[in-house]
Design an enzyme around this catalytic site. Structure first.
Site, PDB file in Angstrom:
ATOM      1  CB  THR A 266      -0.898   0.153   1.277  1.00  0.00           C
ATOM      2  OG1 THR A 266      -1.609  -1.262   1.495  1.00  0.00           O
ATOM      3  CG2 THR A 266      -1.853   1.097   1.319  1.00  0.00           C
TER       4      THR A 266
ATOM      5  NE  ARG B  21      -7.789  -8.476   1.971  1.00  0.00           N
ATOM      6  CZ  ARG B  21      -6.950  -7.834   2.128  1.00  0.00           C
ATOM      7  NH1 ARG B  21      -6.749  -6.584   1.213  1.00  0.00           N
ATOM      8  NH2 ARG B  21      -5.952  -7.690   2.995  1.00  0.00           N
ATOM      9  CB  VAL B  22     -12.559  -4.188   2.661  1.00  0.00           C
ATOM     10  CG1 VAL B  22     -11.973  -2.974   3.163  1.00  0.00           C
ATOM     11  CG2 VAL B  22     -13.601  -4.039   1.580  1.00  0.00           C
ATOM     12  N   GLY B  23      -9.092  -4.526   2.762  1.00  0.00           N
ATOM     13  CA  GLY B  23      -8.175  -4.769   4.089  1.00  0.00           C
ATOM     14  C   GLY B  23      -8.092  -3.510   5.042  1.00  0.00           C
ATOM     15  CG  ASP B  24      -4.456  -2.019   6.368  1.00  0.00           C
ATOM     16  OD1 ASP B  24      -4.295  -3.117   5.519  1.00  0.00           O
ATOM     17  OD2 ASP B  24      -3.622  -1.226   6.873  1.00  0.00           O
TER      18      ASP B  24
ATOM     19  CB  THR C 239       2.177  -1.010   3.939  1.00  0.00           C
ATOM     20  OG1 THR C 239       1.992  -1.937   2.788  1.00  0.00           O
ATOM     21  CG2 THR C 239       3.447  -0.919   4.508  1.00  0.00           C
ATOM     22  N   GLY C 240       0.854  -3.871   4.774  1.00  0.00           N
ATOM     23  CA  GLY C 240       1.128  -5.277   5.387  1.00  0.00           C
ATOM     24  C   GLY C 240      -0.111  -6.037   5.198  1.00  0.00           C
TER      25      GLY C 240
HETATM   26  N1  ASP Z   1      -2.488  -3.274   3.779  1.00  0.00           N
HETATM   27  C1  ASP Z   1      -3.060  -3.851   2.403  1.00  0.00           C
HETATM   28  C2  ASP Z   1      -4.173  -4.645   2.380  1.00  0.00           C
HETATM   29  O1  ASP Z   1      -4.181  -5.612   3.159  1.00  0.00           O
HETATM   30  C3  ASP Z   1      -1.909  -4.413   1.655  1.00  0.00           C
HETATM   31  C4  ASP Z   1      -0.568  -4.164   2.003  1.00  0.00           C
HETATM   32  O2  ASP Z   1      -0.080  -2.975   2.268  1.00  0.00           O
HETATM   33  O3  ASP Z   1       0.575  -5.012   1.610  1.00  0.00           O
HETATM   34  O4  ASP Z   1      -4.982  -4.588   1.603  1.00  0.00           O
END
Ligand code: ASP
Length: 300
Positions: free
Chosen positions: A151, A179-182, A202-203
């Site tokens: 991200t 699907r939704v992330g953070d 990010t992650g």
């Molecule tokens: N945080 C993002 C998500 O889970 C992906 C990422 O930053 O690697 O959608």
């Protein structure tokens, strides 16, 4: 006079240069951040944000983005939006809405179209090819379908003391549609309070949102910790806690900047990030945990 920006990953380098140049000329934190994130969204070689982002399990590029104003706490977000060139612009526009400020899926895409944002197919040939190759590799081995995600998260401070934060991502490669992330979630993917500072993540979103780490870092800065101490405390204690209770913690990395332009970072993997401020040209760094509750940071 002070100003500064910090962003996740090397991919933000060129964007941050544009943003910082804007701040140097007394531009606003908000415009600097939008310019910088759009630069990342527009670059097709970055495979986890905007145009060129990797698609979901059905081959569709679904994007998440959020924008937060640290002066007013106004917040706008989109999740699972498709076919829009710059999700961060949509999120920023939504932050001005009293109602309906977080839109998902078809509703988010329809809003962007209705308001007149540039619409375009976001799947590049290269990303489509990566999708076909991953399908083949998954059929042949036990490869995790989800490897391939990042991200762009950014915090921006201008010389009037205004602060904003923003995120943009295409999320996990091969994610389940919907699907939704953070990244679009206040407190998890981003948080900013102009009287204190801001943070972005990010992650692995599924794990990041268990800890609300962006909010936690801002809270710790408010309690008096430096950005670096706040990042170390929030990230490594949560990593340990999650590992203890849940058995494992996914990869995650957090960045922060306070309202004087000082910054910090913490991560449980090898991580790159970029920073620039009134005293420092845009600089690329790598960070990794020292495994004793601190972070090893090296300029590149
Ligand atoms: N945080 C993002 C998500 O889970 C992906 C990422 O930053 O690697 O959608």
């Amino acid at each position: 006079m002070t100003y500064g920006m910090i962003a996740t990953w090397e991919m933000a380098y060129d964007g941050l240069q544009k943003g910082l140049a804007h701040l140097k000329n007394s531009g606003t934190a908000a415009d600097a951040l939008e310019k910088a994130i759009c630069a990342v969204e527009d670059e097709p070689t970055f495979q986890s944000v905007g145009y060129g982002g990797l698609p979901n399990a059905q081959g569709v590029v679904e994007m998440d983005s959020a924008y937060m104003d640290g002066n007013t706490f106004q917040l706008g977000a989109v999740a699972g939006i498709t076919d829009v060139k710059n999700p961060i612009k949509v999120a920023r526009k939504l932050s001005h809405e009293k109602f309906n400020s977080f839109l998902v899926g078809a509703g988010a895409t329809a809003y962007a179209k209705e308001v007149g944002f540039t619409m375009t197919e976001m799947l590049t040939e290269k990303a489509a090819q990566a999708y076909q190759e991953r399908l083949k590799a998954m059929a042949e081995s036990n490869l995790s379908p989800y490897d391939g995600h990042d991200t762009v998260g950014m915090v921006s401070l201008d010389d009037t003391g205004s602060m904003v934060a923003g995120t943009s991502t295409s999320g996990l490669f091969m994610k389940r549609p919907g699907r939704v992330g953070d990244s679009p979630l206040a407190g998890s993917g981003l948080y900013v309070d102009a009287e204190v500072g801001g943070a972005c993540a990010t992650g692995l979103g599924e794990d990041l949102m268990k800890g609300c780490l962006s909010y936690e870092i801002v809270r710790l800065m408010k309690a008096g910790l430096t950005p670096q101490a706040a990042c170390d405390e929030a990230v490594y204690s949560f990593d340990a806690e999650l590992t203890k209770r849940y058995g494992k913690a996914g990869a995650f990395s957090l960045i922060a900047m306070n309202n004087t332009g000082d910054w910090g970072v913490a991560t449980n993997v090898e991580f790159t990030f970029v920073v620039g401020n009134v005293n420092q040209e845009v600089t690329l760094y790598t960070a990794r945990p020292d495994n004793q509750g601190g972070t090893i940071i090296q300029a590149q």
